[in-house]
Design an enzyme around this catalytic site. Structure first.
Site, PDB file in Angstrom:
ATOM      1  N   LYS A 114       0.825  -1.216   0.000  1.00 27.92           N
ATOM      2  CA  LYS A 114       0.000   0.000   0.000  1.00 27.92           C
ATOM      3  C   LYS A 114       0.853   1.258   0.000  1.00 27.92           C
ATOM      4  CE  LYS A 114      -1.320   1.731   3.947  1.00 27.92           C
ATOM      5  NZ  LYS A 114      -1.434   2.970   4.672  1.00 27.92           N
ATOM      6  N   ASN A 115       1.841   1.311   0.883  1.00 33.93           N
ATOM      7  CA  ASN A 115       2.580   2.571   1.027  1.00 33.93           C
ATOM      8  C   ASN A 115       3.517   2.852  -0.147  1.00 33.93           C
ATOM      9  OD1 ASN A 115       1.203   3.194   3.333  1.00 33.93           O
ATOM     10  ND2 ASN A 115       2.784   2.440   4.732  1.00 33.93           N
ATOM     11  N   CYS A 133      -3.970   8.139   9.699  1.00 29.33           N
ATOM     12  CA  CYS A 133      -4.231   7.570  11.016  1.00 29.33           C
ATOM     13  C   CYS A 133      -3.753   8.499  12.123  1.00 29.33           C
ATOM     14  CB  CYS A 133      -3.518   6.227  11.152  1.00 29.33           C
ATOM     15  SG  CYS A 133      -4.349   4.882  10.291  1.00 29.33           S
ATOM     16  N   ARG A 174       2.174  14.501  13.289  1.00 33.44           N
ATOM     17  CA  ARG A 174       2.778  14.089  12.016  1.00 33.44           C
ATOM     18  C   ARG A 174       3.188  15.322  11.221  1.00 33.44           C
ATOM     19  NH1 ARG A 174      -0.454   8.851   9.877  1.00 33.44           N
ATOM     20  NH2 ARG A 174       1.504   8.557   8.762  1.00 33.44           N
ATOM     21  N   ASP A 230       5.059   0.042  12.003  1.00 34.43           N
ATOM     22  CA  ASP A 230       3.786  -0.493  11.504  1.00 34.43           C
ATOM     23  C   ASP A 230       3.548  -1.940  11.938  1.00 34.43           C
ATOM     24  OD1 ASP A 230       3.304   1.902  10.310  1.00 34.43           O
ATOM     25  OD2 ASP A 230       3.707   1.243   8.267  1.00 34.43           O
ATOM     26  N   ARG A 238      -8.605   0.173   5.175  1.00 31.85           N
ATOM     27  CA  ARG A 238      -7.743   1.166   4.509  1.00 31.85           C
ATOM     28  C   ARG A 238      -6.498   0.507   3.924  1.00 31.85           C
ATOM     29  NH1 ARG A 238      -7.213   6.718   7.806  1.00 31.85           N
ATOM     30  NH2 ARG A 238      -5.923   7.064   6.000  1.00 31.85           N
TER      31      ARG A 238
HETATM   32  C1  EPZ Z   1       4.906   6.436   6.425  1.00 31.90           C
HETATM   33  O1  EPZ Z   1       4.373   7.562   7.107  1.00 31.90           O
HETATM   34  C2  EPZ Z   1       3.802   5.433   6.355  1.00 31.90           C
HETATM   35  N1  EPZ Z   1       2.663   6.027   5.653  1.00 31.90           N
HETATM   36  C3  EPZ Z   1       3.387   4.984   7.748  1.00 31.90           C
HETATM   37  O2  EPZ Z   1       2.472   3.923   7.604  1.00 31.90           O
HETATM   38  C4  EPZ Z   1       4.608   4.465   8.512  1.00 31.90           C
HETATM   39  O3  EPZ Z   1       4.242   4.231   9.851  1.00 31.90           O
HETATM   40  C5  EPZ Z   1       5.735   5.504   8.482  1.00 31.90           C
HETATM   41  O4  EPZ Z   1       6.020   5.883   7.110  1.00 31.90           O
HETATM   42  C6  EPZ Z   1       7.024   4.985   9.105  1.00 31.90           C
HETATM   43  O5  EPZ Z   1       7.475   3.859   8.412  1.00 31.90           O
HETATM   44  C7  EPZ Z   1       2.640   6.106   4.338  1.00 31.90           C
HETATM   45  O6  EPZ Z   1       3.545   5.671   3.639  1.00 31.90           O
HETATM   46  C8  EPZ Z   1       1.436   6.704   3.708  1.00 31.90           C
HETATM   47  P1  EPZ Z   1       7.696   9.280   8.250  1.00 31.90           P
HETATM   48  P2  EPZ Z   1       5.117   8.956   7.086  1.00 31.90           P
HETATM   49  O7  EPZ Z   1       7.745  10.549   7.477  1.00 31.90           O
HETATM   50  O8  EPZ Z   1       5.746   9.133   5.742  1.00 31.90           O
HETATM   51  C9  EPZ Z   1       8.843  12.417  11.708  1.00 31.90           C
HETATM   52  C10 EPZ Z   1       0.499   2.761   7.907  1.00 31.90           C
HETATM   53  O9  EPZ Z   1      -0.044   2.224   8.912  1.00 31.90           O
HETATM   54  N2  EPZ Z   1       8.713  13.478  10.678  1.00 31.90           N
HETATM   55  O10 EPZ Z   1       8.689   8.214   7.910  1.00 31.90           O
HETATM   56  O11 EPZ Z   1       4.182   9.956   7.589  1.00 31.90           O
HETATM   57  C11 EPZ Z   1       7.509  11.800  12.059  1.00 31.90           C
HETATM   58  O12 EPZ Z   1       6.833  12.558  13.031  1.00 31.90           O
HETATM   59  C12 EPZ Z   1       1.120   4.119   8.044  1.00 31.90           C
HETATM   60  O13 EPZ Z   1       0.531   2.234   6.797  1.00 31.90           O
HETATM   61  C13 EPZ Z   1       9.117  14.759  10.976  1.00 31.90           C
HETATM   62  O14 EPZ Z   1       9.556  15.051  12.095  1.00 31.90           O
HETATM   63  O15 EPZ Z   1       6.244   8.683   8.172  1.00 31.90           O
HETATM   64  C14 EPZ Z   1       7.933  10.447  12.566  1.00 31.90           C
HETATM   65  O16 EPZ Z   1       8.342  10.555  13.901  1.00 31.90           O
HETATM   66  C15 EPZ Z   1       0.932   4.688   9.407  1.00 31.90           C
HETATM   67  N3  EPZ Z   1       9.019  15.712  10.003  1.00 31.90           N
HETATM   68  C16 EPZ Z   1       9.159  10.109  11.715  1.00 31.90           C
HETATM   69  O17 EPZ Z   1       9.581  11.360  11.158  1.00 31.90           O
HETATM   70  C17 EPZ Z   1       8.555  15.442   8.753  1.00 31.90           C
HETATM   71  O18 EPZ Z   1       8.517  16.357   7.918  1.00 31.90           O
HETATM   72  C18 EPZ Z   1       8.899   9.148  10.576  1.00 31.90           C
HETATM   73  O19 EPZ Z   1       7.810   9.613   9.778  1.00 31.90           O
HETATM   74  C19 EPZ Z   1       8.154  14.143   8.452  1.00 31.90           C
HETATM   75  C20 EPZ Z   1       8.247  13.162   9.450  1.00 31.90           C
END
Ligand code: EPZ
Length: 439
Positions: free
Chosen positions: A30-31, A125, A130, A313, A405
């Site tokens: 999905k992602n 979610c 985020r 995840d 989802r």
């Molecule tokens: C992706 O979310 C996935 N979603 C999430 O899957 C997954 O949990 C996550 O990556 C981590 O692997 C999608 O791909 C749509 P990140 P994303 O940017 O991209 C911080 C699921 O269940 N951060 O890697 O939003 C953030 O707060 C979902 O399928 C910043 O600080 O995750 C977090 O602590 C839930 N600033 C860390 O980085 C930013 O600009 C990792 O987030 C962006 C992120």
């Protein structure tokens, strides 16, 4: 009369205590798919994407893209043709797009192609704060002006110029977004401290199939040489690492024996390692893994980390397994701050878990009992389903919308492994199913 499982509804009714046995086929990630369909609009030619998961998030994303003039042709359930030549609007603000987190990928795609994008702040979610500061930082480094007004992220640039960008946190979303915009920027971009998740590599491979020049995806330094334009390609999405991991844990908690097919075992290494630590047998094949659990699970320690560490995840699914293990375990969630919302639900089923800050202290219990519970988000919802499969008695899970989802035919796949799981539309239905499954 309808066959078991034909009914579509809002709840799952599950009778647990049956070991899962058999084979399951894993779908596309999905992602990865969410980012790939967004990136597909970066060419005016038609792109064909195969192994697309048919789940709510990807369908909402495709509908939202249609809303801005993208031509979407669903060739079959898992193949879609996308043509972005008719995009008439770089300002996307629809209810659909606000529902899903991955809408932010349209920022990188539109900014790269049209030097202009207006996309609402992402939903998704509720698993904690985020932020998108790293996305914004990357776009600005490429020369875009970015502002957030009335909940809309506005990014525009006269020219996009390659840059050296150091990510302050390892983020999948920002790494992919910057990679997309930089593919059509002038000159060279270097992303340091990049995310290494399999779907980052998959999106890079996809962009390269469209003519981009990206090197180093899968390491923490990604180098992108901008190209003038991208072209048509046919691409197959990688298997879903998290769907596979969820079935691996489902086998573990039900003391089952499941062959999980169409996976890349390398992507599952951290999950496999934990399952072996807690006493399961895991066999790896070229494109399958088999998980056998034949004794009570053992406790362990888990800390979620960016890939190749243990994935956030997969944290709730592990929580369920450890709650049934013989001893005390801890789980530290280091990626998102609000990912223990399944714990209260699990406690209703008899689990003994205490959450202190970002750590859950889990005292294993011998078994769960069925209860009426609610899915708080996608992965937590899936974890509660596997808890219910392990529980004695009947469990009703509300809000299965969240699970749909990201998991295609979750209940059907589980039924094929012997699970007793049905969908129920309302309380009358639930009552009927409860009576049926206990009799
Ligand atoms: C992706 O979310 C996935 N979603 C999430 O899957 C997954 O949990 C996550 O990556 C981590 O692997 C999608 O791909 C749509 P990140 P994303 O940017 O991209 C911080 C699921 O269940 N951060 O890697 O939003 C953030 O707060 C979902 O399928 C910043 O600080 O995750 C977090 O602590 C839930 N600033 C860390 O980085 C930013 O600009 C990792 O987030 C962006 C992120």
């Amino acid at each position: 009369m309808k066959k078991s499982g034909d009914k579509r509804g809002e709840h799952y009714v599950i009778r647990g205590g049956i070991p899962l046995v058999g084979e399951v086929e894993i779908g596309g990630a999905k992602n990865a798919a969410l980012a790939i369909v967004a990136a597909a609009i970066m060419t005016d030619e038609t792109v064909t994407i195969d192994n697309m998961p048919d789940v709510r998030d990807t369908n909402v994303m495709l509908e939202a893209m249609q809303g801005i003039g993208v031509v979407i042709d669903r060739v079959d359930r898992h193949t879609v043709k996308i043509n972005g030549s008719m995009v008439k609007n770089v300002n996307i603000d629809t209810d659909n797009i606000r529902k899903i987190r991955a809408s932010y990928y349209l920022m990188g795609a539109l900014l790269g192609k049209y030097r202009n994008a207006e996309v609402p702040l992402p939903g998704g979610c509720d698993i904690g704060s985020r932020p998108i500061d790293q996305h914004v930082k990357g776009f600005r480094a490429l020369g875009a002006e970015v502002s957030i007004e009335g909940g809309i992220v506005k990014a525009s640039a006269k020219r996009l110029q390659g840059a050296h960008i150091y990510m302050d946190v390892v983020t999948v979303g920002a790494t992919i977004n910057i990679m997309m915009a930089a593919s059509l920027a002038e000159g060279r971009t270097i992303i340091e401290n990049a995310a290494k998740e399999p779907h980052v590599v998959d999106v890079a491979n996809f962009l390269n199939s469209m003519g981009a020049n990206i090197k180093g995806a899968g390491t923490d330094v990604i180098r992108i040489s901008g190209v003038e334009k991208l072209h048509a390609c046919t691409y197959s999405v990688i298997p879903d690492q998290i769907e596979a991991g969820t079935f691996m844990f489902a086998a573990a908690v039900t003391q089952g024996d499941v062959l999980i097919k169409n996976v890349i075992p390398k992507h599952l290494e951290s999950i496999t390692a934990k399952l072996i630590e807690i006493g399961c047998e895991v066999q790896e094949f070229d494109d399958a893994v088999r998980v056998v659990a034949s004794k009570r699970l053992r406790p362990t320690q888990i800390k979620t980390l960016p890939y190749p560490g243990y994935p956030t995840d997969m944290q709730p699914q592990a929580g369920v397994a450890l709650a049934l293990s013989e001893g005390v375990s801890t789980i530290t969630e280091s990626i998102f701050e609000n990912r223990f919302r399944y714990v209260d639900e699990l406690i209703k089923m008899g689990a003994a878990i205490r959450v202190e800050g970002n750590t859950a202290i889990i005292e294993g219990v011998k078994g769960f009992t069925g209860a009426h519970i609610s899915a708080p988000d996608l992965r937590a919802g899936a974890a509660l389903v596997i808890a219910a499969l392990a529980a004695q008695g009947v469990t009703v899970i509300d809000n299965i919308y969240f699970i749909q989802r990201g998991y295609e035919d979750f209940d059907t796949k589980l039924r094929r492994l012997g699970a007793q799981i049905d969908e129920a539309a309302d309380s009358k239905d639930i009552r009927k199913l409860q009576l049926r499954v206990v009799s």
